[in-house]
Write an enzyme that holds these catalytic residues in place. Structure first.
Site, PDB file in Angstrom:
ATOM      1  N   TRP A  19       0.799  -1.296  -0.022  1.00  0.00           N
ATOM      2  CA  TRP A  19      -0.095  -0.019   0.021  1.00  0.00           C
ATOM      3  C   TRP A  19       0.766   1.135  -0.213  1.00  0.00           C
ATOM      4  O   TRP A  19       0.620   2.299  -0.696  1.00  0.00           O
ATOM      5  CB  TRP A  19      -0.963   0.042   1.302  1.00  0.00           C
ATOM      6  CG  TRP A  19      -2.093  -1.139   0.983  1.00  0.00           C
ATOM      7  CD1 TRP A  19      -2.238  -2.065   1.655  1.00  0.00           C
ATOM      8  CD2 TRP A  19      -2.984  -1.075  -0.098  1.00  0.00           C
ATOM      9  NE1 TRP A  19      -3.092  -3.032   1.112  1.00  0.00           N
ATOM     10  CE2 TRP A  19      -3.681  -2.430   0.290  1.00  0.00           C
ATOM     11  CE3 TRP A  19      -3.333  -0.258  -1.077  1.00  0.00           C
ATOM     12  CZ2 TRP A  19      -4.753  -2.999  -0.654  1.00  0.00           C
ATOM     13  CZ3 TRP A  19      -4.445  -0.670  -2.121  1.00  0.00           C
ATOM     14  CH2 TRP A  19      -5.256  -1.864  -1.626  1.00  0.00           C
ATOM     15  N   ASP A  69      -1.320   5.850   7.065  1.00  0.00           N
ATOM     16  CA  ASP A  69      -2.380   5.237   6.468  1.00  0.00           C
ATOM     17  C   ASP A  69      -2.331   4.142   7.406  1.00  0.00           C
ATOM     18  O   ASP A  69      -1.958   3.117   7.721  1.00  0.00           O
ATOM     19  CB  ASP A  69      -1.921   4.555   5.163  1.00  0.00           C
ATOM     20  CG  ASP A  69      -2.901   3.462   4.597  1.00  0.00           C
ATOM     21  OD1 ASP A  69      -3.944   3.246   5.290  1.00  0.00           O
ATOM     22  OD2 ASP A  69      -2.777   2.982   3.761  1.00  0.00           O
ATOM     23  N   LYS A  95     -11.753  -2.281   6.531  1.00  0.00           N
ATOM     24  CA  LYS A  95     -10.908  -3.564   7.051  1.00  0.00           C
ATOM     25  C   LYS A  95     -11.346  -3.798   8.363  1.00  0.00           C
ATOM     26  O   LYS A  95     -11.670  -4.827   8.828  1.00  0.00           O
ATOM     27  CB  LYS A  95      -9.423  -3.022   6.711  1.00  0.00           C
ATOM     28  CG  LYS A  95      -8.864  -2.658   5.372  1.00  0.00           C
ATOM     29  CD  LYS A  95      -8.759  -4.009   4.592  1.00  0.00           C
ATOM     30  CE  LYS A  95      -8.551  -3.639   3.126  1.00  0.00           C
ATOM     31  NZ  LYS A  95      -7.672  -2.725   2.787  1.00  0.00           N
TER      32      LYS A  95
HETATM   33  C1  PLP Z   1      -6.926  -1.860   1.902  1.00  0.00           C
HETATM   34  C2  PLP Z   1      -6.310  -0.832   2.231  1.00  0.00           C
HETATM   35  C3  PLP Z   1      -6.132   0.434   1.147  1.00  0.00           C
HETATM   36  C4  PLP Z   1      -6.815   0.715  -0.015  1.00  0.00           C
HETATM   37  O1  PLP Z   1      -8.278   0.738   0.394  1.00  0.00           O
HETATM   38  P1  PLP Z   1      -9.358   1.333  -0.753  1.00  0.00           P
HETATM   39  O2  PLP Z   1     -10.399   1.826   0.213  1.00  0.00           O
HETATM   40  O3  PLP Z   1      -9.719   0.144  -1.588  1.00  0.00           O
HETATM   41  O4  PLP Z   1      -8.673   2.291  -1.282  1.00  0.00           O
HETATM   42  C5  PLP Z   1      -4.975   1.230   1.567  1.00  0.00           C
HETATM   43  N1  PLP Z   1      -4.104   1.015   2.630  1.00  0.00           N
HETATM   44  C6  PLP Z   1      -4.304  -0.153   3.332  1.00  0.00           C
HETATM   45  C7  PLP Z   1      -3.308  -0.133   4.412  1.00  0.00           C
HETATM   46  C8  PLP Z   1      -5.071  -1.069   3.144  1.00  0.00           C
HETATM   47  O5  PLP Z   1      -5.310  -2.153   3.881  1.00  0.00           O
END
Ligand code: PLP
Length: 349
Positions: free
Chosen positions: A90, A159, A183
């Site tokens: 990511w 993030d 998540k």
């Molecule tokens: C799933 C995830 C993303 C992407 O998320 P989207 O909502 O599909 O854009 C980004 N960073 C991390 C750490 C993730 O687990």
């Protein structure tokens, strides 16, 4: 999603109390929905002790939109360089988007060891636009145990998509922390952005309107129609964490127990299972490991399915198995996987 939250949503599906209609049918400007939004925000603030120096915004576009929004607001036109810490898939995607907005340095890149570790030390320049990292790399199962060191003059950006609300954290260390909900915190469709208010003022007003954090902050996350159902469900998960689980310290203790149970099966398997992440950066949320061969991995996945254990296939970049054991995964699910793993290893080693 916690089952009790799904049940509550089911009960209210046709008629949100007091609305005479579904939450999906009322206007986002309706006081009933505005109260839902404010309650979700207040509960998140309570869980993470977020004070008034920070804005809490609800946005769409997933975590992916933030890959662009963050450099658009904090890097474009700043005359500074952004510093990225690269510990997995990511982070790589975030860097690609940031480079479209300005100068980016990669302070650390764990490519050489296929993203199994964290930096030992970081030397972030004191005049950086911001320092960015991903607290839990979902695909690799690599999680920071604490915030990486960052000069006081540099906003720390995280993030936290796959470990948001899995443990307490000190929000005052951050310039901005964001997470897509799907998540660990709710359904897809909403992202939470917690941002120091003074940073909101920094952006060039000519960046695209939706990317401009100030629009979302000034309009209480209703600059345009927000994802009402997702915010409603996220608010319920936050309440579940506070009221049913007893807060983030308790949630963390449970997450430690759950993950430790799987890591200890790995560590006592005499090398049959090999964890992907180095032990000191193992994730509480995503337990990644490999088996001795692709054949055994396929057999593991297929026999696990016979035991109603699903969604275990690892991402192709890491291979093997990934067990995602987010907050809502009950202990029974982890117990079942742990005993299946023990059994499978003894039959196949
Ligand atoms: C799933 C995830 C993303 C992407 O998320 P989207 O909502 O599909 O854009 C980004 N960073 C991390 C750490 C993730 O687990």
């Amino acid at each position: 999603m916690p089952v009790s939250v799904l049940r509550e949503i089911q009960d209210e599906m046709l008629c949100y109390p007091g609305a005479g209609a579904s939450i999906m049918e009322i206007s986002h400007r309706d006081k009933l929905f505005v109260d839902v939004l404010h309650d979700a925000e207040a509960t998140i603030r309570q869980l993470l002790n977020v004070n008034d120096d920070y804005s809490v915004m609800f946005m769409q576009g997933g975590a992916t939109l933030q890959f662009s929004a963050i450099p658009a607001n904090l890097l474009r036109g700043s005359g500074k360089r952004a510093q990225y810490v690269l510990t997995g898939s990511w982070g790589k995607k975030a860097i690609k988007e940031a480079k479209k907005e300005g100068d980016v340095d990669v302070l650390f890149d764990a490519a050489e060891t296929n993203y199994d570790r964290l930096p030992a030390e970081l030397a972030c320049p004191a005049d950086a636009a911001y320092m960015y990292y991903c607290s839990n790399e979902t695909i690799q199962g690599v999680q920071f145990q604490d915030e990486p060191s960052c000069p006081d003059s540099v906003p720390l950006v995280s993030d936290a998509s796959s470990d948001f609300l899995c443990r307490p954290l000190d929000i005052n260390k951050y310039g901005l922390l964001y997470a897509c909900a799907q998540k660990n915190a709710g359904p897809a469709g909403v992202s939470v952005v917690i941002m120091r208010k003074d940073l909101i003022e920094k952006a060039d007003p000519n960046i695209p309107g939706y990317l401009h954090f100030k629009n979302h902050h000034d309009n209480d996350s209703e600059w345009n129609t927000p994802p009402t159902f997702a915010i409603y469900a996220l608010g319920k998960v936050a309440r579940w964490l506070r009221d049913d689980m007893g807060g983030l310290e308790k949630m963390e203790a449970i997450n430690r127990e759950k993950s430790q149970q799987l890591y200890s099966v790995i560590d006592t398997s005499n090398g049959f299972y090999r964890g992907h992440a180095q032990p000191e950066c193992r994730s509480l949320m995503n337990v990644t490991f490999n088996l001795p061969s692709d054949e055994l991995t396929a057999k593991f996945i297929s026999e696990a399915a016979d035991h109603k254990l699903s969604a275990l296939k690892g991402h192709r970049s890491v291979g093997g198995i990934r067990a995602s054991i987010y907050n809502a995964m009950p202990r029974e699910g982890v117990d079942a996987l742990a005993s299946f793993m023990t059994d499978f290893a003894s039959k196949n080693s």
